[in-house]
Design an enzyme around this catalytic site. Structure first.
Site, short mmCIF file in Angstrom:
data_model
loop_
_atom_site.label_atom_id
_atom_site.label_comp_id
_atom_site.label_asym_id
_atom_site.label_seq_id
_atom_site.Cartn_x
_atom_site.Cartn_y
_atom_site.Cartn_z
N GLU A 101 6.56 -6.18 -4.24
CA GLU A 101 7.54 -6.62 -3.25
C GLU A 101 8.82 -5.86 -3.51
O GLU A 101 9.47 -6.04 -4.55
CB GLU A 101 7.74 -8.13 -3.40
N CYS A 133 3.16 2.07 -2.05
CA CYS A 133 3.50 0.94 -1.20
C CYS A 133 4.95 0.51 -1.43
O CYS A 133 5.85 1.25 -1.05
CB CYS A 133 2.47 -0.19 -1.39
N HIS A 137 -2.79 1.72 -1.60
CA HIS A 137 -2.92 1.31 -3.01
C HIS A 137 -4.00 2.13 -3.71
O HIS A 137 -5.16 1.69 -3.79
CB HIS A 137 -3.25 -0.19 -3.09
N GLU A 178 -4.55 2.56 -6.72
CA GLU A 178 -4.96 1.99 -8.01
C GLU A 178 -6.11 0.99 -7.83
O GLU A 178 -6.71 0.57 -8.81
CB GLU A 178 -3.77 1.32 -8.70
N1 GLN Z 1 5.49 -5.38 2.08
C1 GLN Z 1 5.95 -5.02 0.75
C2 GLN Z 1 7.43 -4.59 0.79
O1 GLN Z 1 7.97 -4.35 1.86
C3 GLN Z 1 5.12 -3.91 0.16
C4 GLN Z 1 3.70 -4.38 -0.01
C5 GLN Z 1 2.96 -3.71 -1.14
O2 GLN Z 1 3.54 -3.07 -2.01
N2 GLN Z 1 1.67 -3.93 -1.16
O3 GLN Z 1 8.02 -4.52 -0.23
#
Ligand code: GLN
Length: 195
Positions: free
Chosen positions: A53, A84, A177, A179
Protein backbone atom coordinates in the site's frame (compact mmCIF):
# COMPACT_ATOMS: atom_id res chain seq x y z
CA UNK A 1 31.11 -18.67 -6.72
CA UNK A 2 33.10 -17.05 -3.93
CA UNK A 3 31.05 -15.30 -1.24
CA UNK A 4 32.15 -11.86 -2.53
CA UNK A 5 30.60 -12.63 -5.91
CA UNK A 6 27.21 -13.36 -4.39
CA UNK A 7 25.07 -10.25 -4.82
CA UNK A 8 23.06 -8.80 -1.97
CA UNK A 9 19.65 -7.41 -2.92
CA UNK A 10 17.89 -5.18 -0.41
CA UNK A 11 14.11 -5.23 0.04
CA UNK A 12 12.45 -2.19 1.55
CA UNK A 13 10.72 -3.82 4.52
CA UNK A 14 8.27 -1.16 5.75
CA UNK A 15 5.17 -3.02 4.52
CA UNK A 16 4.06 -5.29 1.70
CA UNK A 17 5.19 -8.35 -0.15
CA UNK A 18 8.68 -8.65 1.38
CA UNK A 19 8.87 -12.42 1.89
CA UNK A 20 7.79 -13.38 -1.63
CA UNK A 21 10.46 -11.04 -3.03
CA UNK A 22 13.05 -12.62 -0.72
CA UNK A 23 12.19 -16.04 -2.14
CA UNK A 24 12.42 -14.74 -5.73
CA UNK A 25 15.81 -13.15 -5.01
CA UNK A 26 17.06 -16.46 -3.61
CA UNK A 27 15.82 -18.24 -6.76
CA UNK A 28 18.09 -16.06 -8.91
CA UNK A 29 21.08 -16.84 -6.67
CA UNK A 30 21.32 -13.65 -4.61
CA UNK A 31 20.96 -12.91 -0.91
CA UNK A 32 17.90 -10.89 0.20
CA UNK A 33 18.56 -8.20 2.83
CA UNK A 34 15.72 -6.34 4.62
CA UNK A 35 16.20 -2.58 4.45
CA UNK A 36 14.74 -0.28 7.12
CA UNK A 37 17.61 2.14 7.76
CA UNK A 38 19.79 4.34 5.58
CA UNK A 39 22.89 2.41 6.65
CA UNK A 40 21.42 -0.82 5.26
CA UNK A 41 21.64 0.73 1.78
CA UNK A 42 25.45 0.67 2.01
CA UNK A 43 25.36 -3.11 2.22
CA UNK A 44 23.35 -3.94 -0.92
CA UNK A 45 24.08 -4.11 -4.65
CA UNK A 46 20.47 -3.53 -5.73
CA UNK A 47 17.14 -2.75 -4.10
CA UNK A 48 13.51 -3.87 -4.42
CA UNK A 49 10.56 -1.67 -3.43
CA UNK A 50 7.76 -4.23 -2.96
CA UNK A 51 4.07 -4.02 -3.66
CA UNK A 52 1.72 -3.26 -0.81
CA UNK A 53 0.00 0.00 0.00
CA UNK A 54 1.87 3.05 -1.24
CA UNK A 55 0.27 5.40 1.32
CA UNK A 56 1.52 3.20 4.17
CA UNK A 57 4.97 2.75 2.65
CA UNK A 58 5.23 6.50 1.95
CA UNK A 59 4.44 7.28 5.61
CA UNK A 60 7.20 4.86 6.62
CA UNK A 61 9.68 6.47 4.21
CA UNK A 62 8.90 9.86 5.75
CA UNK A 63 9.14 8.58 9.34
CA UNK A 64 12.44 6.77 8.69
CA UNK A 65 13.94 9.66 6.70
CA UNK A 66 14.49 7.42 3.68
CA UNK A 67 13.30 9.60 0.77
CA UNK A 68 16.63 11.35 0.17
CA UNK A 69 18.79 8.24 0.77
CA UNK A 70 16.67 6.31 -1.76
CA UNK A 71 16.96 9.09 -4.35
CA UNK A 72 20.74 9.07 -3.76
CA UNK A 73 20.74 5.27 -4.13
CA UNK A 74 19.06 5.64 -7.54
CA UNK A 75 21.46 8.41 -8.56
CA UNK A 76 24.42 6.21 -7.57
CA UNK A 77 23.52 3.90 -10.47
CA UNK A 78 22.75 0.85 -8.38
CA UNK A 79 19.72 -0.99 -9.81
CA UNK A 80 16.25 -0.65 -8.34
CA UNK A 81 13.05 -2.59 -8.98
CA UNK A 82 9.71 -1.20 -7.82
CA UNK A 83 6.67 -3.45 -8.12
CA UNK A 84 3.07 -2.22 -7.96
CA UNK A 85 3.09 0.14 -4.92
CA UNK A 86 6.88 0.23 -5.39
CA UNK A 87 6.40 1.38 -9.01
CA UNK A 88 4.09 4.15 -7.77
CA UNK A 89 6.81 5.30 -5.36
CA UNK A 90 9.45 5.33 -8.12
CA UNK A 91 7.36 7.49 -10.45
CA UNK A 92 7.58 11.23 -11.09
CA UNK A 93 4.11 11.80 -9.66
CA UNK A 94 1.25 9.67 -8.34
CA UNK A 95 -2.34 10.49 -9.26
CA UNK A 96 -5.64 9.32 -7.72
CA UNK A 97 -4.70 9.68 -4.02
CA UNK A 98 -1.27 11.32 -4.43
CA UNK A 99 1.72 10.28 -2.32
CA UNK A 100 5.22 11.74 -2.28
CA UNK A 101 7.28 9.85 -4.84
CA UNK A 102 10.99 9.38 -5.52
CA UNK A 103 11.01 10.67 -9.10
CA UNK A 104 13.35 7.95 -10.42
CA UNK A 105 11.04 6.92 -13.30
CA UNK A 106 9.83 9.78 -15.49
CA UNK A 107 6.18 8.71 -15.72
CA UNK A 108 2.87 9.38 -13.99
CA UNK A 109 1.51 6.51 -11.89
CA UNK A 110 -2.28 6.35 -11.70
CA UNK A 111 -3.18 4.39 -8.58
CA UNK A 112 -5.88 1.69 -8.73
CA UNK A 113 -6.20 2.38 -12.46
CA UNK A 114 -8.12 -0.84 -13.17
CA UNK A 115 -10.89 0.29 -10.82
CA UNK A 116 -12.47 -1.39 -7.84
CA UNK A 117 -14.58 -3.82 -9.90
CA UNK A 118 -11.49 -5.67 -11.11
CA UNK A 119 -9.43 -5.95 -7.94
CA UNK A 120 -7.02 -8.52 -9.28
CA UNK A 121 -6.43 -10.53 -12.43
CA UNK A 122 -3.70 -12.29 -14.36
CA UNK A 123 -2.89 -11.76 -18.03
CA UNK A 124 -0.05 -12.67 -20.39
CA UNK A 125 2.32 -9.94 -21.60
CA UNK A 126 1.61 -8.86 -25.18
CA UNK A 127 3.42 -10.65 -27.98
CA UNK A 128 5.42 -7.52 -28.93
CA UNK A 129 6.99 -7.24 -25.44
CA UNK A 130 10.79 -7.01 -25.45
CA UNK A 131 13.61 -9.13 -24.07
CA UNK A 132 11.76 -12.43 -23.94
CA UNK A 133 8.91 -11.08 -21.82
CA UNK A 134 6.19 -11.94 -24.36
CA UNK A 135 3.67 -14.25 -22.72
CA UNK A 136 5.00 -13.62 -19.18
CA UNK A 137 2.12 -14.25 -16.76
CA UNK A 138 1.46 -10.91 -15.04
CA UNK A 139 -0.56 -10.82 -11.80
CA UNK A 140 -2.22 -7.47 -11.08
CA UNK A 141 -3.55 -6.60 -7.62
CA UNK A 142 -5.28 -3.19 -7.36
CA UNK A 143 -2.63 -2.20 -9.86
CA UNK A 144 -1.57 1.24 -11.07
CA UNK A 145 -1.00 2.24 -14.67
CA UNK A 146 1.99 4.19 -15.91
CA UNK A 147 1.17 7.10 -18.22
CA UNK A 148 2.93 10.08 -19.82
CA UNK A 149 6.25 8.23 -20.10
CA UNK A 150 9.16 10.46 -21.09
CA UNK A 151 11.32 9.30 -24.04
CA UNK A 152 13.96 8.11 -21.55
CA UNK A 153 11.57 5.43 -20.28
CA UNK A 154 11.81 2.19 -22.24
CA UNK A 155 8.80 -0.15 -22.28
CA UNK A 156 9.88 -3.78 -21.82
CA UNK A 157 6.43 -5.35 -21.54
CA UNK A 158 2.83 -4.38 -22.18
CA UNK A 159 -0.52 -6.00 -21.36
CA UNK A 160 -3.41 -4.99 -23.63
CA UNK A 161 -1.20 -2.20 -24.93
CA UNK A 162 -0.54 -0.63 -21.49
CA UNK A 163 3.07 -0.51 -20.26
CA UNK A 164 3.51 -2.91 -17.33
CA UNK A 165 7.32 -3.22 -17.11
CA UNK A 166 9.48 -0.19 -17.88
CA UNK A 167 13.11 0.79 -17.45
CA UNK A 168 14.93 4.10 -17.12
CA UNK A 169 18.67 3.58 -16.81
CA UNK A 170 19.04 0.92 -14.11
CA UNK A 171 15.63 1.57 -12.55
CA UNK A 172 12.85 -0.93 -13.33
CA UNK A 173 9.18 -0.35 -12.56
CA UNK A 174 6.63 -3.10 -12.81
CA UNK A 175 2.88 -2.63 -12.28
CA UNK A 176 2.30 -6.35 -11.66
CA UNK A 177 3.67 -8.78 -9.05
CA UNK A 178 6.68 -10.68 -10.49
CA UNK A 179 7.41 -12.19 -7.05
CA UNK A 180 4.24 -14.32 -7.17
CA UNK A 181 4.61 -17.64 -8.94
CA UNK A 182 7.93 -19.16 -9.90
CA UNK A 183 8.90 -17.16 -12.99
CA UNK A 184 11.98 -15.16 -11.95
CA UNK A 185 12.68 -13.30 -15.22
CA UNK A 186 12.10 -9.84 -13.77
CA UNK A 187 14.33 -10.49 -10.76
CA UNK A 188 16.96 -11.97 -13.09
CA UNK A 189 16.86 -8.75 -15.12
CA UNK A 190 17.42 -6.71 -11.94
CA UNK A 191 20.36 -8.87 -10.92
CA UNK A 192 21.76 -8.79 -14.45
CA UNK A 193 22.08 -5.01 -14.29
CA UNK A 194 24.28 -5.04 -11.16
CA UNK A 195 27.62 -3.58 -12.29
N1 GLN B 1 -3.28 -0.10 -4.83
C1 GLN B 1 -2.01 -0.04 -4.13
C2 GLN B 1 -1.53 1.42 -4.01
O1 GLN B 1 -2.05 2.29 -4.68
C3 GLN B 1 -0.95 -0.87 -4.81
C4 GLN B 1 -1.37 -2.32 -4.80
C5 GLN B 1 -0.21 -3.29 -4.81
O2 GLN B 1 0.94 -2.93 -4.55
N2 GLN B 1 -0.54 -4.53 -5.02
O3 GLN B 1 -0.66 1.66 -3.25
Amino acid sequence: MTPSEVKRVGILAIQGDVEAHAAAIERVGAVPVPVLREKHLDEVDALVLPGGESTTIAKGLERLGLYEPLRAFGDSGRPLLGTCAGAILLSRVAENHPVETLGLIDAVAVRNAYGTQVDSFAAPADADSANGFAGLRCVFIRAPQLRDLSPEVEVLARVDGAPVLVRQGRVLACTFHPELGDDSRVHALLLGSVA
